[in-house]
Each structure stands twice: as C-alpha cells, then as structure tokens.
Write an enzyme that holds these catalytic residues in place. Structure first.
Site, PDB file in Angstrom:
ATOM      1  N   LYS A  66       1.028  -1.196   0.050  1.00  0.00           N
ATOM      2  CA  LYS A  66       0.024   0.032  -0.126  1.00  0.00           C
ATOM      3  C   LYS A  66       0.722   1.190   0.072  1.00  0.00           C
ATOM      4  O   LYS A  66       0.574   2.189  -0.771  1.00  0.00           O
ATOM      5  CB  LYS A  66      -0.982  -0.209   1.295  1.00  0.00           C
ATOM      6  CG  LYS A  66      -2.210  -1.001   0.945  1.00  0.00           C
ATOM      7  CD  LYS A  66      -2.955  -1.094   2.233  1.00  0.00           C
ATOM      8  CE  LYS A  66      -4.187  -1.927   1.935  1.00  0.00           C
ATOM      9  NZ  LYS A  66      -5.321  -2.038   2.936  1.00  0.00           N
ATOM     10  N   ASP A 102     -10.293   2.490   2.162  1.00  0.00           N
ATOM     11  CA  ASP A 102     -10.659   1.606   3.270  1.00  0.00           C
ATOM     12  C   ASP A 102     -11.549   2.371   4.268  1.00  0.00           C
ATOM     13  O   ASP A 102     -12.584   1.794   4.966  1.00  0.00           O
ATOM     14  CB  ASP A 102      -9.133   1.355   3.991  1.00  0.00           C
ATOM     15  CG  ASP A 102      -8.485   0.365   3.220  1.00  0.00           C
ATOM     16  OD1 ASP A 102      -9.241  -0.745   2.676  1.00  0.00           O
ATOM     17  OD2 ASP A 102      -7.266   0.041   3.588  1.00  0.00           O
ATOM     18  N   GLY A 130      -1.088   0.904   8.722  1.00  0.00           N
ATOM     19  CA  GLY A 130      -1.913   1.407   7.484  1.00  0.00           C
ATOM     20  C   GLY A 130      -3.196   1.506   7.445  1.00  0.00           C
ATOM     21  O   GLY A 130      -3.942   2.508   7.290  1.00  0.00           O
TER      22      GLY A 130
HETATM   23  P1  NAP Z   1      -0.153  -2.983   9.786  1.00  0.00           P
HETATM   24  O1  NAP Z   1       0.366  -1.599   9.076  1.00  0.00           O
HETATM   25  O2  NAP Z   1       1.056  -3.950   9.737  1.00  0.00           O
HETATM   26  O3  NAP Z   1      -0.330  -2.494  11.345  1.00  0.00           O
HETATM   27  C1  NAP Z   1      -0.523  -3.631  12.246  1.00  0.00           C
HETATM   28  C2  NAP Z   1      -0.757  -2.769  13.412  1.00  0.00           C
HETATM   29  O4  NAP Z   1      -1.311  -3.952  14.447  1.00  0.00           O
HETATM   30  C3  NAP Z   1      -0.022  -1.988  14.346  1.00  0.00           C
HETATM   31  O5  NAP Z   1      -0.773  -0.980  14.895  1.00  0.00           O
HETATM   32  C4  NAP Z   1       0.615  -2.881  15.249  1.00  0.00           C
HETATM   33  O6  NAP Z   1       1.233  -2.374  16.251  1.00  0.00           O
HETATM   34  C5  NAP Z   1      -0.587  -3.820  15.648  1.00  0.00           C
HETATM   35  N1  NAP Z   1      -0.084  -5.137  16.346  1.00  0.00           N
HETATM   36  C6  NAP Z   1       0.309  -6.017  15.509  1.00  0.00           C
HETATM   37  N2  NAP Z   1       0.574  -6.907  16.399  1.00  0.00           N
HETATM   38  C7  NAP Z   1       0.156  -6.705  17.612  1.00  0.00           C
HETATM   39  C8  NAP Z   1       0.076  -7.170  18.867  1.00  0.00           C
HETATM   40  N3  NAP Z   1       0.423  -8.523  19.269  1.00  0.00           N
HETATM   41  N4  NAP Z   1      -0.514  -6.533  19.850  1.00  0.00           N
HETATM   42  C9  NAP Z   1      -0.801  -5.213  19.889  1.00  0.00           C
HETATM   43  N5  NAP Z   1      -0.831  -4.651  18.480  1.00  0.00           N
HETATM   44  C10 NAP Z   1      -0.344  -5.359  17.599  1.00  0.00           C
HETATM   45  O7  NAP Z   1      -1.298  -3.621   9.226  1.00  0.00           O
HETATM   46  P2  NAP Z   1      -2.781  -2.876   8.842  1.00  0.00           P
HETATM   47  O8  NAP Z   1      -2.679  -2.767   7.415  1.00  0.00           O
HETATM   48  O9  NAP Z   1      -3.003  -1.604   9.554  1.00  0.00           O
HETATM   49  O10 NAP Z   1      -3.851  -3.685   9.282  1.00  0.00           O
HETATM   50  C11 NAP Z   1      -4.222  -4.337  10.388  1.00  0.00           C
HETATM   51  C12 NAP Z   1      -5.570  -5.257  10.315  1.00  0.00           C
HETATM   52  O11 NAP Z   1      -6.777  -4.637   9.733  1.00  0.00           O
HETATM   53  C13 NAP Z   1      -4.917  -6.446   9.707  1.00  0.00           C
HETATM   54  O12 NAP Z   1      -5.429  -7.612  10.562  1.00  0.00           O
HETATM   55  C14 NAP Z   1      -5.757  -6.314   8.499  1.00  0.00           C
HETATM   56  O13 NAP Z   1      -6.065  -7.688   8.151  1.00  0.00           O
HETATM   57  C15 NAP Z   1      -6.993  -5.647   8.747  1.00  0.00           C
HETATM   58  N6  NAP Z   1      -7.450  -4.992   7.556  1.00  0.00           N
HETATM   59  C16 NAP Z   1      -8.829  -5.173   7.124  1.00  0.00           C
HETATM   60  C17 NAP Z   1      -9.245  -4.654   6.108  1.00  0.00           C
HETATM   61  C18 NAP Z   1     -10.753  -4.834   5.472  1.00  0.00           C
HETATM   62  O14 NAP Z   1     -11.103  -4.586   4.404  1.00  0.00           O
HETATM   63  N7  NAP Z   1     -11.267  -5.490   6.349  1.00  0.00           N
HETATM   64  C19 NAP Z   1      -8.597  -3.576   5.450  1.00  0.00           C
HETATM   65  C20 NAP Z   1      -7.259  -3.239   5.875  1.00  0.00           C
HETATM   66  C21 NAP Z   1      -6.805  -3.851   6.868  1.00  0.00           C
HETATM   67  P3  NAP Z   1       2.762  -1.540  16.237  1.00  0.00           P
HETATM   68  O15 NAP Z   1       2.658  -0.361  15.514  1.00  0.00           O
HETATM   69  O16 NAP Z   1       3.099  -1.573  17.818  1.00  0.00           O
HETATM   70  O17 NAP Z   1       3.535  -2.627  15.601  1.00  0.00           O
END
Ligand code: NAP
Length: 275
Positions: A66, A102, A130
């Site tokens: 992204k 999103d 993200g």
């Molecule tokens: P990302 O950029 O990799 O960010 C991950 C986030 O999760 C960060 O805030 C990270 O914290 C936190 N995190 C990861 N492991 C953790 C843990 N064990 N304990 C506490 N916090 C933790 O991922 P993203 O793109 O934001 O996506 C996040 C989630 O949203 C994913 O599961 C994804 O599948 C979902 N999502 C869904 C859709 C949909 O259409 N439904 C769209 C986009 C995303 P740190 O900053 O401390 O690492």
C-alpha cells in the site's frame, strides 16, 4: 479489449476481491475482468508496469504494497494523501492515480449495514498501522465527539494523531492509560490476535453500555476481538467483511463511475450472516 482489473499483493491467493468485483460487474452490466496478481516482494513496480502494458486499467492493492502504490502514483486523492497509503490505483492519461477507500468502507459498513452513527460518539481506534491511518479521516468526517487512538508502539499513535491534527482532534493514549476509560465505539485495527493462541493486550472494560465493537479483521467465525468484547457483555458488533465489501464498492465506483449495491455480495460471501 475488455478492461482489466486486479488485486495485487503478496500473498494474494486468499483474496475475496475477485468474487466481489465479478458480482459487481454482473449486477451493473460492466464489461471487465478482475484477477489476482501475485507480485514478488521486490517487484511491485515491475508487476504494475507489466499489467499496464497488458491493458490493465485499475488495481486494488493489498499487503504489503500500500505504501509503494502511493509512492508510484503520479496523483493522489486527499484520502490517500491523508493516509499516506493507497489501496486503489486507476490508470489515467498521465499515469496511475492513487486513492484510499478503506476508511469510507468502514464508515459505510457501520452506518448503512449496522445502523451505527459515529456522530457525537466517543470512538477508540486500537492500532496505528496502515489500516488505522486509512480510517481516521473518514471517521473524523462523521463528527464524533472524540477520537482516541492507542497502539502497542506509542510513538506511532502519536504520529497518527499529529498527522490528522488539521482535520480534527485525535488523542493518542498509551495502552496503559486505557484502564478505566470507556467508549461508545471501539475499532480493532491491529493484527493482534491473529496468531494461534494469541491473547489481546488491552484492559477489559473499554465498552460503555450499548457500545459497538468493530473488528477490521474478519473470518469464518467471530474473531478473537469480538469474542473478547462479547465476554464483556457487548452485544452489538461486526467484523471487517463489510468493510472489505464496501471499500471494494467504492473502488468500483472510482474505476467504472457506478456505485454497485453491496447487499447481494453479503449474501454471496456469508449467506447466513444477514438471514
Ligand atoms: P499494519 O500496518 O501492519 O499494522 C499492524 C497494527 O497492528 C499496528 O498498529 C501494530 O502495532 C498492531 N499489532 C500487531 N501485532 C500486535 C500485537 N500482538 N499486539 C498489539 N498490537 C499489535 O497492518 P494494517 O494494514 O494496519 O492492518 C491491520 C489489520 O486490519 C489487519 O489484520 C488487516 O487484515 C485488517 N484490515 C482489514 C481490512 C478490511 O477490508 N476488512 C482492510 C485493511 C486492513 P505496532 O505499531 O506496535 O507494531
């Protein structure tokens, strides 16, 4: 030649986007194809160039590309600029244009599919990656009473709050400071809980009576976050399947100029969910 669209990611085999867009195309009578594109981790730009040369007109972009998609674009919408990330690319005469659907996906899912208004509500976003960056601006646009953001890495929550300071008040909270606070709407925008045997790192008691729990993650059954909320008495909740469908509808509108009805796609992907 029929217009070509695709979702590009790595991995991408699990993506439901081809099913969703094929249903939208059928329902709106659009002549287009939509496929999955697996890009090598070090080959995103080459994959996009090859797709363009083969007649590609638009792309959905998923993990982990992204940010690269945003950097590759010659133009970015205000929502993509605010997020610093792009999940939708559209080919225009001057090159690829970036957008981010999103956030509007979450807001539409909450308001249209679950009857949840964000206006005048106290909202908590868990996570600062993200996805969280993508949802802050559209949430602020619904005029909530407050938006707080808490993340494992505190500095990232502070960065997100600073990034949106011109758009509205977003308060970064250390996870430890969540204890004793309550909210009307709590959104999980983290990947915490995805690993087998995982536990969630937040204090119990975040949910006010009548609160809504929303997990951006989705699965075949209730996610760990929704089970955690349910165990605390929360009865109003949803996972992120609706976000996925609604963000896809907005991408489709950007590409084809028509916003498809999403209800039949809910029936298709989760036949029992809305019975
Ligand atoms: P990302 O950029 O990799 O960010 C991950 C986030 O999760 C960060 O805030 C990270 O914290 C936190 N995190 C990861 N492991 C953790 C843990 N064990 N304990 C506490 N916090 C933790 O991922 P993203 O793109 O934001 O996506 C996040 C989630 O949203 C994913 O599961 C994804 O599948 C979902 N999502 C869904 C859709 C949909 O259409 N439904 C769209 C986009 C995303 P740190 O900053 O401390 O690492």
């Amino acid at each position: 030649m029929t217009d070509r669209y695709a979702v590009v990611g790595n991995p991408v085999a699990h993506s439901k986007s081809p099913t969703i867009h094929a249903a939208f195309a059928r329902a709106t009578g659009q002549a287009m194809t939509y496929e999955r594109l697996l890009a090598p981790l070090d080959g995103f730009a080459d994959t996009v160039r090859a797709f363009e040369a083969a007649g590609g007109k638009g792309l959905n972009v998923t993990v982990p590309f992204k940010l690269q998609a945003f950097a590759l674009a010659v133009h970015a919408s205000p929502r993509a600029t605010a997020a610093g990330a792009c999940n939708t690319l559209k080919l225009e005469a001057d090159g690829w244009h970036a957008d981010n659907t999103d956030g509007i996906g979450v807001v539409r899912d909450l308001s249209r599919n679950h009857g949840v208004s964000l206006a005048d509500r106290d909202v908590l976003i868990l996570g600062a990656g993200g996805a969280a960056r993508g949802i802050v601006l559209p949430i602020l646009g619904e005029k909530p009473r407050s938006v707080s953001i808490a993340n494992r890495t505190e500095s990232r929550a502070e960065d997100v709050a600073a990034r949106f300071s011109r758009d509205g008040m977003v308060t970064p909270l250390p996870v430890a400071a969540l204890a004793g606070r309550t909210f009307d709407i709590v959104l999980n925008a983290t990947s915490a809980g995805l690993a087998a045997g995982a536990t969630l790192p937040w204090p119990r008691g975040l949910f006010r009576p009548g609160a809504f729990a929303y997990d951006l993650v989705y699965g075949d059954g209730p996610t760990l976050f929704l089970r955690w909320a349910g165990a605390q008495g929360v009865t109003r909740m949803a996972d992120g399947l609706g976000m996925l469908i609604e963000q896809a509808a907005e991408s489709f509108r950007i590409w084809r100029g028509v916003l498809p009805d999403t209800a039949p796609v809910f029936e298709l992907l989760r036949p029992t969910a809305r019975a």
